[in-house]
Enzyme design. Structure first.
Site, PDB file in Angstrom:
ATOM      1  N   ASP A 190       0.863  -1.168   0.000  1.00 38.39           N
ATOM      2  CA  ASP A 190       0.000   0.000   0.000  1.00 38.39           C
ATOM      3  C   ASP A 190       0.912   1.234   0.000  1.00 38.39           C
ATOM      4  O   ASP A 190       2.117   1.121   0.260  1.00 38.39           O
ATOM      5  CB  ASP A 190      -0.887  -0.044   1.252  1.00 38.39           C
ATOM      6  N   ASP A 205      -1.658  -0.851   5.875  1.00 35.04           N
ATOM      7  CA  ASP A 205      -1.904  -0.226   7.166  1.00 35.04           C
ATOM      8  C   ASP A 205      -3.360  -0.221   7.592  1.00 35.04           C
ATOM      9  O   ASP A 205      -3.669   0.225   8.700  1.00 35.04           O
ATOM     10  CB  ASP A 205      -1.396   1.223   7.165  1.00 35.04           C
ATOM     11  N   ASP A 227      -0.303   5.123   0.970  1.00 31.14           N
ATOM     12  CA  ASP A 227      -0.625   6.084   2.024  1.00 31.14           C
ATOM     13  C   ASP A 227      -0.681   5.405   3.388  1.00 31.14           C
ATOM     14  O   ASP A 227      -1.413   4.435   3.583  1.00 31.14           O
ATOM     15  CB  ASP A 227      -1.973   6.746   1.749  1.00 31.14           C
TER      16      ASP A 227
END
Length: 224
Positions: free
Chosen positions: A12, A172, A14
């Site tokens: 991922d 995240d 961000d």
């Protein structure tokens, strides 16, 4: 040095590789200002990110006034994406150890991919400014395919483009974990990102507090 038992690892962006919330907040607040709406605080913006630009803007609009629909919303979305594209020229800092750890994995023969719900043109621009573009052999933004995370096909496309084989996901938030589960691959979660829930409740196989701990964490993952 622990061996990395995966042919490819997909990340991922961000909240995993880059602390992008300040950039997103600036672009979002410029857009809200154009619409004569009040700005949002950074914590508010962080609570809204993760599901792509369309969902982000809808949440921001609902938090600052009446919802927009149809052409009005599309005009606002186009404005936001253009502003964010401009803002991406000065990206926020990478999390500590990201560049070095990605380079280490690449040198060790691991193919690296990126699977993000951020629009592809902004993603590629950011990667260029951050000096990471050459490290990723496959990049899928939120508008690259008809689907995006948490749909496992988004992640699956990146893995297939990398050549397949044993794969792992690193993210995240819940979208990353759900996409990994749907694609049938193990997942590492970082504790410092934008999870929107306690990171221990995401259901990841391993949680790390520091990005440089990733190679050792990958060695502890179950093999899909």
């Amino acid at each position: 040095m622990s061996p990395v038992p995966f042919e490819c690892v997909v990340f991922d962006l961000d909240g995993t590789l880059i602390d992008s919330a300040p950039d997103i907040a600036r672009a979002l607040n410029r857009t809200l200002g154009d619409l004569a709406r009040a700005p949002l605080g950074l914590d508010q913006v962080i609570s809204m990110v993760g599901d792509g630009s369309t969902a982000l803007l809808r949440r921001a609009l609902l938090a600052t006034g009446p919802e927009l629909a149809g052409p009005e919303f599309q005009d606002a979305l186009g404005r936001f994406l253009d502003v964010y594209y401009e803002e991406s020229e000065n990206p926020s800092c990478l999390y500590p150890g990201v560049t070095e750890t990605l380079a280490e994995l690449s040198v060790r023969g691991v193919a690296l991919g990126l699977c993000t719900n951020k629009p592809e043109r902004i993603t590629r621009r950011l990667l260029g400014f951050l000096g990471l573009e050459a490290l990723f052999a496959a990049v899928a933004g939120g508008d690259t395919l008809p689907v995006k995370k948490p749909d496992g096909r988004h992640l699956g496309w990146v893995i297939e483009t990398l050549g397949g084989g044993r794969a792992a996901m690193v993210g995240d938030n819940a979208n990353d974990v759900q996409a990994a589960r749907s694609a049938g691959v193990p997942v590492v979660a970082v504790s410092y990102g934008y999870p929107r829930m306690p990171v221990g409740e995401l259901g990841a196989d391993v949680v790390i507090d520091r990005f440089p701990d990733l190679p050792e964490a990958l060695a502890r993952l179950p093999r899909a």
